[in-house]
Design a protein around this motif. Structure first.
Motif, PDB file in Angstrom:
ATOM      1  N   GLY A 199       0.956  -1.469  -0.281  1.00 61.08           N
ATOM      2  CA  GLY A 199       0.352   0.100  -0.209  1.00 61.08           C
ATOM      3  C   GLY A 199       0.794   1.057  -0.257  1.00 61.08           C
ATOM      4  N   ILE A 200       0.568   2.518  -0.637  1.00 61.09           N
ATOM      5  CA  ILE A 200       1.444   3.673  -0.711  1.00 61.09           C
ATOM      6  C   ILE A 200       0.246   4.175  -0.190  1.00 61.09           C
ATOM      7  N   VAL A 201       0.692   5.058   0.382  1.00 55.32           N
ATOM      8  CA  VAL A 201       0.163   6.649   0.944  1.00 55.32           C
ATOM      9  C   VAL A 201       0.555   7.688   0.860  1.00 55.32           C
ATOM     10  N   GLY A 202      -0.104   8.802   1.074  1.00 49.46           N
ATOM     11  CA  GLY A 202       0.119   9.083   1.233  1.00 49.46           C
ATOM     12  C   GLY A 202      -0.822  10.324   0.178  1.00 49.46           C
ATOM     13  N   GLU A 203      -0.294  12.345   0.868  1.00 49.28           N
ATOM     14  CA  GLU A 203      -1.430  13.389   0.168  1.00 49.28           C
ATOM     15  C   GLU A 203      -1.165  13.708  -1.328  1.00 49.28           C
ATOM     16  N   SER A 204      -2.138  14.584  -1.772  1.00 46.93           N
ATOM     17  CA  SER A 204      -1.912  14.885  -3.502  1.00 46.93           C
ATOM     18  C   SER A 204      -0.135  15.461  -3.707  1.00 46.93           C
ATOM     19  N   GLY A 205       0.354  15.630  -4.842  1.00 46.99           N
ATOM     20  CA  GLY A 205       1.296  15.526  -5.010  1.00 46.99           C
ATOM     21  C   GLY A 205       2.504  14.659  -4.469  1.00 46.99           C
ATOM     22  N   SER A 206       2.428  13.891  -3.606  1.00 44.63           N
ATOM     23  CA  SER A 206       3.221  12.938  -3.033  1.00 44.63           C
ATOM     24  C   SER A 206       3.631  11.763  -3.855  1.00 44.63           C
ATOM     25  N   GLY A 207       2.858  12.326  -5.107  1.00 40.24           N
ATOM     26  CA  GLY A 207       3.851  10.670  -6.099  1.00 40.24           C
ATOM     27  C   GLY A 207       3.424   9.670  -6.205  1.00 40.24           C
ATOM     28  N   LYS A 208       2.652   9.463  -5.326  1.00 40.83           N
ATOM     29  CA  LYS A 208       1.985   7.986  -5.652  1.00 40.83           C
ATOM     30  C   LYS A 208       0.906   7.554  -6.606  1.00 40.83           C
ATOM     31  N   SER A 209       0.501   7.956  -7.180  1.00 41.16           N
ATOM     32  CA  SER A 209      -0.311   8.174  -8.487  1.00 41.16           C
ATOM     33  C   SER A 209       0.623   7.744  -8.943  1.00 41.16           C
ATOM     34  N   VAL A 210       1.432   8.736  -9.337  1.00 41.05           N
ATOM     35  CA  VAL A 210       2.423   9.020 -10.280  1.00 41.05           C
ATOM     36  C   VAL A 210       3.617   7.799 -10.020  1.00 41.05           C
ATOM     37  N   THR A 211       4.134   7.458  -9.251  1.00 43.54           N
ATOM     38  CA  THR A 211       4.260   5.989  -9.417  1.00 43.54           C
ATOM     39  C   THR A 211       3.766   5.281  -9.948  1.00 43.54           C
ATOM     40  N   ALA A 212       2.369   4.919  -9.537  1.00 43.93           N
ATOM     41  CA  ALA A 212       1.962   3.513  -9.658  1.00 43.93           C
ATOM     42  C   ALA A 212       1.293   3.750 -11.743  1.00 43.93           C
ATOM     43  N   LEU A 213       1.467   4.971 -11.919  1.00 42.79           N
ATOM     44  CA  LEU A 213       1.542   5.067 -13.682  1.00 42.79           C
ATOM     45  C   LEU A 213       2.558   4.726 -14.286  1.00 42.79           C
ATOM     46  N   SER A 214       3.865   5.241 -13.773  1.00 42.47           N
ATOM     47  CA  SER A 214       5.139   4.731 -14.562  1.00 42.47           C
ATOM     48  C   SER A 214       4.743   3.629 -14.333  1.00 42.47           C
ATOM     49  N   ALA A 215       4.511   3.113 -12.986  1.00 42.94           N
ATOM     50  CA  ALA A 215       4.913   1.015 -13.485  1.00 42.94           C
ATOM     51  C   ALA A 215       4.428   0.642 -14.902  1.00 42.94           C
ATOM     52  N   ALA A 216       3.028   1.688 -14.656  1.00 40.22           N
ATOM     53  CA  ALA A 216       1.782   1.223 -16.049  1.00 40.22           C
ATOM     54  C   ALA A 216       2.318   1.398 -17.262  1.00 40.22           C
ATOM     55  N   GLY A 217       2.993   2.386 -17.334  1.00 39.76           N
ATOM     56  CA  GLY A 217       3.800   2.604 -18.390  1.00 39.76           C
ATOM     57  C   GLY A 217       2.605   4.508 -18.785  1.00 39.76           C
ATOM     58  N   LEU A 218       1.708   4.810 -18.395  1.00 45.19           N
ATOM     59  CA  LEU A 218       0.618   5.174 -18.380  1.00 45.19           C
ATOM     60  C   LEU A 218       1.172   7.123 -18.605  1.00 45.19           C
ATOM     61  N   VAL A 219       2.492   7.243 -18.232  1.00 45.82           N
ATOM     62  CA  VAL A 219       2.947   8.627 -17.795  1.00 45.82           C
ATOM     63  C   VAL A 219       2.641   9.242 -19.256  1.00 45.82           C
ATOM     64  N   SER A 220       1.871  10.704 -19.483  1.00 44.92           N
ATOM     65  CA  SER A 220       1.754  10.912 -20.777  1.00 44.92           C
ATOM     66  C   SER A 220       2.240  12.712 -20.879  1.00 44.92           C
ATOM     67  N   ALA A 221       2.396  13.602 -19.139  1.00 47.78           N
ATOM     68  CA  ALA A 221       2.766  14.886 -19.721  1.00 47.78           C
ATOM     69  C   ALA A 221       4.708  14.778 -19.521  1.00 47.78           C
ATOM     70  N   ALA A 222       4.735  15.281 -20.535  1.00 48.97           N
ATOM     71  CA  ALA A 222       6.367  15.615 -20.440  1.00 48.97           C
ATOM     72  C   ALA A 222       7.323  16.575 -19.450  1.00 48.97           C
ATOM     73  N   PRO A 223       8.235  16.057 -18.930  1.00 50.77           N
ATOM     74  CA  PRO A 223       9.424  14.794 -19.924  1.00 50.77           C
ATOM     75  C   PRO A 223       8.078  13.676 -18.974  1.00 50.77           C
ATOM     76  N   GLY A 224       8.024  13.663 -18.478  1.00 48.20           N
ATOM     77  CA  GLY A 224       7.251  11.725 -17.868  1.00 48.20           C
ATOM     78  C   GLY A 224       9.235  11.178 -17.283  1.00 48.20           C
ATOM     79  N   VAL A 225       8.792   9.782 -16.856  1.00 47.66           N
ATOM     80  CA  VAL A 225      10.033   9.400 -16.932  1.00 47.66           C
ATOM     81  C   VAL A 225      11.130   9.341 -17.055  1.00 47.66           C
ATOM     82  N   ILE A 226      12.137   9.903 -16.118  1.00 43.05           N
ATOM     83  CA  ILE A 226      13.260   9.954 -16.608  1.00 43.05           C
ATOM     84  C   ILE A 226      14.913   9.587 -16.419  1.00 43.05           C
ATOM     85  N   GLY A 227      14.689   8.023 -15.323  1.00 44.31           N
ATOM     86  CA  GLY A 227      15.283   7.431 -15.108  1.00 44.31           C
ATOM     87  C   GLY A 227      14.366   6.541 -14.522  1.00 44.31           C
ATOM     88  N   GLY A 228      15.341   5.671 -13.654  1.00 43.58           N
ATOM     89  CA  GLY A 228      15.285   4.682 -12.794  1.00 43.58           C
ATOM     90  C   GLY A 228      14.953   3.252 -13.647  1.00 43.58           C
TER      91      GLY A 228
END
Lengths: 297, 338, 369
Positions: free
Chosen positions: C41-70
């Protein structure tokens, strides 16, 4: 490769960058060009109205017909009767300037009233206005104009009333849309709850703060539209009648000599039409991008 | 006993759904009762919590008692004066005494106006204070809602959620209201900010003697801030009483479900219970969502008690929707079996 | 511990704010592991990056620049690969003082490569459920048709009739009443809770190795929320699905997660077994986690009508990330002994107990790590 660079450390939020620094260069170019055209049109209109013209626009010189530009004494050359093109082009602005303003005023004022009735009052007035707008939208504008000309007289002001009326739905929809957006965030209800009177909400909050940019943009585009209608009609012979110059009838008159190789007398007013309409259009688009943000953002 | 500031009797609000021009002209409308005969009162300087699920009509009650929308029937008495049928003009002077905090953080914040202009406007709705007075009042408001001076130059879009909420509260306080309807004041905020705002609202109540109608689905917060709690289901109050008794001795099956769903989420014991698969046994509580009000008791189709008692006929008898019965200590409940 | 099914290493996902001409460091060096069969479980408030982490894992980040490393290492039976493999060549970053100041990204090249890596993974190996189920369902197609399509696309079941039976089974498994009738329903005729159940059925019917549930209960009514949580708990037992669960609601995480990661300002500030991290008496805990838990009114607070323990200040804006600890400005547990560290150095994620890590200078273990 696109690059994303961190700006100067910690931009203070309250001191947002000025508009011209945030803007994209092309938008500034558009607006710059548009403003230049507006200034030229305005200045020329005043010159024409005051009669300060480089030549008498009606003075014929049969010895110097269809002269090329830069002929001594005639900077932009002469037409098929040897009349000075520069003077006639400047005077031609009279043909659409005031009528165009009339059209814009009608569509902005009446469109705003309709938009407010539809968006602010809602209910049956919304329903009726929506149907009315659809009706207007589905009627070919040119047919309507010809109908008016046929039943009254070929007067440019009559035509511009039609242009103004057919321009209303766009404005009405725009304002109703803005109001719907403000309603979504409960803005209007909260203003009422605070006790602000309806006229303050409508005039100050809706029209002044949230619609003025859009209205200026629409007015600019409306001017381009009005010029286009006027010149088309004059070209077809329904608008301004010879010998009074209008860009449309100038193109028409010059067109007779076009194939004989004297392309200039018709090309000059055509270029003026192109440059002016482009100017108003680009001004509208550029302002839209600058003030309202691009692509709905 | 302090004085009653708001008294609502048998309030009804129907919404009509119009569809297109033809039904409009034909006068055919679908009428949906959003609030269906609700009575309650608020005493000065107390907080009444209004809880229920979305669509139960709690927000409509808030809007109707402030006359932001007109009631279909019933009576609203504010500070001894019947305001049910007052005209807009007659209402205006009363508006300043009763205000609303909207769920939407952007409500009332004109996106094109800076915070300073927003507060200035609110201060000049009913009065024409001098510039010096306005400056003093703005400072005072900022202090009251604990907002930094530097935010005055911001546009709403440059504020965080918590800051927007504070500006929204300051804007309402500017007219010095006595009654505030707070409609889900924290639900659009982050957890850590919610606590700040709840504390702020309680502080303001203490210092300014405000009365709150606190509408929320966040049960622990409602229990914390309210003296009395009313539970709504499909447009009706099904149970009302002191906050402690509603929370700890709920009588209506719906109130129990509301609280147990909270407990389910919280307690690790129930968690283990769920893991063993035993929750499935509670089947009837399980899967259903919004349903049309049934004849008789409107909760019957979802009611576990109705199932347990072998579907008694009285629950679905169209002639007997259970009335609110007093069960002592001001606790009322609308259930045949409570 | 088993080899993780999903291992995220040092993930960075940045965005760009045109208005402020600045990089938004939404996910800033996040490492997470999800073991097979486990719910993280990832818990955090808005802007904590929790949802973006999940979207990155699913390759669903659309805004630029997006995933840049890791690295995003997926080790399921069907697919074993780093989902960001070889993508580093499309990105160049310029650092100053260990902080990324400029990003250059060949978006087209990246997208093409990333889509190749995602082939057969998204929807099949990694399924997602979202906060707003109604918008994730196709409004013009019945629930049943959408399920059948998913099943035939992603599983070995190819026959129409067989897929239909399977779809009805799934509707039953997510406890939708009279599944045979609901099969032909369109999403608009269904309530929010029902849509979320259909969405869950859709995600699971592809038989994925990993389920990403992004705020699955947010926006639903309280009673419906707890039913959805019940359902997820039961499905976890029945299917043993590995889950990455994202929620701002700590109670949802508490009920469903085996392990927890608390995120703040784009980083993980605490991670460990759920029971340990959320234990009421836990001593070794990140001040932010403690504050989050305290800001929900406890029975005690309600009884005494006391004030809530609020965390002062605003949620961190991931543009102006401070040099030191990201929580420093709001922290109430800074002592004189560590103040200098807190203000100037970002604490490492140090192990305070086996499997329990905290990013805070309060704990000596952090210093050694």
């Amino acid at each position: 490769m696109r690059s994303y660079v961190q700006g100067p450390a910690s931009v203070d939020e309250s001191s947002q960058l000025p508009l011209w620094r945030r803007a994209e260069t092309m938008d500034l170019v558009y607006v710059g060009y548009g403003l230049l055209v507006v200034a030229l049109v305005l200045a020329s209109y005043l010159l024409g109205a005051l009669g300060w013209l480089p030549h008498d626009p009606q003075a014929m010189n049969v010895g110097l017909i269809n002269a090329a530009p830069f002929t001594p004494g005639h900077l932009l050359g002469t037409d098929f009767l040897g009349r000075d093109l520069q003077a006639r082009l400047i005077l031609g602005i009279q043909a659409y300037f005031l009528p165009g303003l009339l059209a814009i005023t009608i569509s902005v004022v009446a469109g705003s009233v309709l938009g407010i009735l539809a968006g602010y009052r809602g209910g049956w007035s919304d329903t009726i206005i929506t149907y009315f707008d659809n009706l207007l939208d589905s009627f070919p504008r040119l047919v309507l104009i010809l109908l008016v000309i046929a039943s009254f007289k070929p007067d440019i002001y009559y035509v511009m009333v039609v242009v103004g009326i057919t321009g209303m739905p766009v404005i009405a929809n725009l304002i109703a849309g803005k109001i719907a957006f403000l309603r979504q965030t409960n803005f209007i209800e909260a203003a009422h709850a605070l006790g602000l009177p309806a006229h303050t909400v409508i005039l100050k909050h809706i029209l002044w703060f949230n619609c003025r940019a859009a209205l200026v943009i629409q007015a600019t585009l409306g001017m381009a539209e009005a010029i286009l209608v006027e010149t088309s009609l004059s070209y077809l012979g329904f608008g301004v009648q010879e010998p009074t110059p209008s860009w449309g009838n100038m193109v028409q008159a010059g067109a007779n000599y076009f194939l004989q190789g004297n392309f200039w007398p018709s090309t000059a007013p055509a270029l003026a039409i192109l440059a002016t309409i482009l100017g108003f259009q680009l001004l509208g688009d550029g302002l839209n991008n600058l003030l309202e943000g691009k692509r709905g953002k | 006993m302090s004085h009653t500031i708001l008294d609502v009797t048998d309030l009804r609000k129907d919404y009509s759904q119009r569809r297109g021009l033809i039904p409009m002209l034909a006068g055919r409308e679908r009428v949906i009762p959003a609030v269906d005969g609700v009575s309650f009162y608020l005493r000065e300087n107390e907080t009444v919590g209004l809880v229920g699920e979305s669509g139960c009509g709690k927000t409509t009650i808030g809007r109707t008692v402030l006359r932001l929308t007109d009631p279909s029937s019933g009576r609203i008495v504010f500070d001894g004066r019947d305001i049910t049928r007052l005209s807009r003009a007659e209402l205006r002077p009363l508006r300043r005494e009763m205000q609303m905090i909207f769920q939407d953080l952007d409500a009332g914040l004109n996106p094109k106006m800076r915070v300073h202009a927003i507060l200035r406007e609110a201060l000049t709705v009913y009065e024409r204070p001098s510039d010096a007075e306005i400056a003093r009042r703005i400072r005072e408001l900022l202090e009251q809602v604990n907002l930094k001076d530097s935010k005055l130059a911001n546009f709403p879009s440059q504020l965080s959620g918590g800051e927007k909420r504070r500006v929204g509260i300051a804007r309402v306080l500017a007219v010095r209201p006595r009654l505030i309807v707070a409609d889900e004041p924290t639900s659009a905020l982050d957890v850590s900010i919610q606590a700040q705002v709840v504390n702020l609202l309680r502080d303001l109540q203490k210092h300014l003697g405000l009365t709150y109608l606190f509408i929320s689905h966040d049960l622990p917060v409602v229990e914390l801030v309210s003296q009395k709690v009313a539970v709504m289901y499909l447009g009706r109050i099904v149970e009302m009483g002191l906050a402690e008794s509603i929370a700890h001795q709920p009588l209506h099956p719906y109130t129990r479900i509301l609280w147990s769903s909270l407990a389910d989420k919280r307690s690790t014991e129930v968690n283990l219970y769920a893991r063993s698969g035993a929750t499935a046994a509670r089947g009837t509580w399980g899967v259903f969502d919004f349903e049309q009000p049934a004849s008789g008791c409107r909760f019957a189709p979802r009611c576990p008690l109705y199932q347990d008692k072998g579907r008694p006929a009285v629950c679905t008898d169209p002639a007997s929707e259970p009335p609110l019965r007093d069960v002592g200590k001001g606790h009322v409940v609308a259930c045949h079996f409570a | 511990m088993d080899a993780p099914l999903l291992a995220i290493e040092n993930l960075r996902t940045y965005f760009y704010s045109r208005a402020r001409r600045a990089l938004i460091r939404s996910v800033d060096g996040v490492s997470l592991h999800v073991a097979p069969g486990e719910t993280l479980g990832i818990v955090g408030e808005s802007g904590s990056g929790k949802s973006v982490t999940a979207l990155s894992a699913a390759g669903l980040v659309s805004a630029a620049p997006g995933v840049i490393g890791g690295r995003i290492e997926l080790r399921s039976r069907q697919a074993r690969r780093n989902l960001l493999d070889g993508l580093e060549r499309y990105v160049r970053v310029k650092e100053r003082d260990g902080r990324i100041m400029a990003v250059e990204k060949d978006d087209r090249g990246w997208r093409r490569r990333a889509e190749t890596l995602m082939k057969g993974v998204r929807g099949k190996e990694i399924a997602m459920i979202f906060q707003n189920p109604r918008s994730a369902l196709n409004p013009y197609s019945t629930i049943g048709a959408q399920l059948v399509e998913t099943i035939r696309l992603h599983t070995s079941v190819k026959g129409e009739g067989e897929a239909r039976e399977r779809a009805i089974q799934w509707l039953e498994r997510v406890r939708i009443d009279s599944p045979r009738l609901r099969f032909d329903n369109f999403p608009f005729g269904m309530s929010g809770g029902m849509c979320q159940r259909a969405m869950i059925a859709m995600a699971l019917s592809a038989e994925p190795s990993l389920l990403i549930a992004d705020e699955p209960t947010t926006g639903l009514d309280a009673t419906i929320q707890s039913r959805i949580v019940d359902l997820l708990a039961q499905l976890k037992i029945e299917t043993g699905i590995t889950t990455l669960l994202i929620s701002h609601d700590i109670s949802v995480i508490q009920r469903l997660a085996d392990r927890i990661a608390v995120m703040y300002g784009g980083t993980v500030v605490e991670t460990g077994r759920a029971a340990e991290v959320l234990a009421p008496q836990a001593q070794l805990r990140h001040p932010y986690t403690a504050a989050l838990l305290a800001s929900v009114p406890s029975a005690e607070a309600i009884r005494r009508k006391s004030y809530l323990q609020a965390i002062e200040g605003e949620v961190l804006d991931t543009i102006d990330v401070p040099r030191g600890c990201r929580f420093y400005g709001r922290c109430n547990r800074v002592t004189e002994a560590i103040r200098e560290n807190c203000a100037s150095l970002e604490p490492p994620l140090g192990e305070v107990a086996p499997g329990h890590k905290v990013r805070c200078w309060l704990y000596p273990a952090s210093g050694k790590a």
